[in-house]
Design an enzyme around this catalytic site. Sequence first.
Site, PDB file in Angstrom:
ATOM      1  CD  GLU A 252      -3.489 -10.044  18.180  1.00  0.00           C
ATOM      2  OE1 GLU A 252      -2.858  -9.181  17.556  1.00  0.00           O
ATOM      3  OE2 GLU A 252      -3.526 -11.250  17.827  1.00  0.00           O
ATOM      4  CG  HIS A 277      17.780 -20.704  38.905  1.00  0.00           C
ATOM      5  ND1 HIS A 277      18.597 -21.042  39.963  1.00  0.00           N
ATOM      6  CD2 HIS A 277      17.254 -21.871  38.458  1.00  0.00           C
ATOM      7  CE1 HIS A 277      18.594 -22.363  40.126  1.00  0.00           C
ATOM      8  NE2 HIS A 277      17.783 -22.888  39.225  1.00  0.00           N
ATOM      9  CE  LYS A 392      -1.651  -5.512  11.454  1.00  0.00           C
ATOM     10  NZ  LYS A 392      -2.622  -6.547  11.037  1.00  0.00           N
TER      11      LYS A 392
END
Length: 399
Positions: A252, A277, A392
């Site tokens: 961010e 793995h 938003k």
Amino acid sequence: MIKFLLENINIKDENLIEKAFKGVIKEKEEKIAGYYDLPFTSKELLRDINFDANEIVVIGIGGSSLGTKAIYSMFKDKFKIKKMHFLENPDPIVLSRKLQNIKRDSLFFLVSKSGKTIETISIFKKVVEYFGFDFKRDKNLIVITDKNSPLEKFAKYYDLKFFNVPSNVGGRFSVLSAVGIVPLSVAGVDVSEILSGAREMIDGFFARKEDHILKKAVFLYENREKYNVNVLFSYGDFFEDFNKWFVQLWGESLGKKRDEERVGLTPVSLIGSIDQHSFLQLIMEGKKDKTVTFLKVDNFGVNLKIPDILLPYLEDTDFVNGTYLAELINKECDATYEALKQQKVPVDMIEMKELTYENVGKLIIYFELLTSLVGVLLGINTYNQPGVEVGKKILRSKY
């Protein structure tokens, strides 16, 4: 004690070190970013923390919860700390289950810097309904928000206790403010030691005793086109939430538009030895576009030994019999580090002698400083998030 080791990390332009250093001095002196001061000013909060609770609930998302949760997760199995619940995501299945496990007399922290975070306030409304809160009677709610925010006004209306976040401290840099310090202190975390470690790191940096951070920042900037993926490979499950905090801090802060150019370095979070793995194969033999930071703890504080048991057909695993699990996971870390170094992958190691509050305070400031330094060199505003705000606005239009 923390040791920092850099490998395959060389810089071309030494002048960039001074440019980056002067940039963060400017941010600090001009109060562009207030997190530089938190290790010193947040100790004043301790005078106002006189609450008691058997359990703590944090209602918040992103920077309002990730740092707090990271510290709690690192120490909840090491020290005697009160149970903390985190209500972050409006996932109805998970939220329903969590609410059933929360006691009504818990101390609730409602955390939103802006005071109008839609996920946080929506979850809070559900909490109010679920527990039947009456704010004129029930005072087990504490608000943490910006000064003069809608949430502060709400707290004043009901005469609720509230704490403010400094206006120049963004959410992802706020863990050492009231956002983290207050709920963690109530939970029994020794936040004074965390702040002490943070002070030591920031003082050392500005005294030019931690120039390895500058060198790493310059390397990442100079090689941003070639190595644009930055991996944090932390060895220990207790680092999982810390890794998530790092991903938000890095992504961010540094993923920005600079005029019409898109810049940024992509953070990846791995946990060792689990991700040896899976993702490790991509780092070893895939595209060479990654740097890797290893994070390990020498002394886990738990002496769990691998039994000296011989099992038919499983003889190939007997070479670790009689040794400790902590030794196994750390040798796996060292082996992976060496393997990547042989492949000329830029790697560095952060090695803590043991997991202590003081060391974690240093670790938090280390990553915050590194983020700011890279932001200075990229020539961006490290502390805004315009891309997040677009989503938003679109959300509001859908209702």
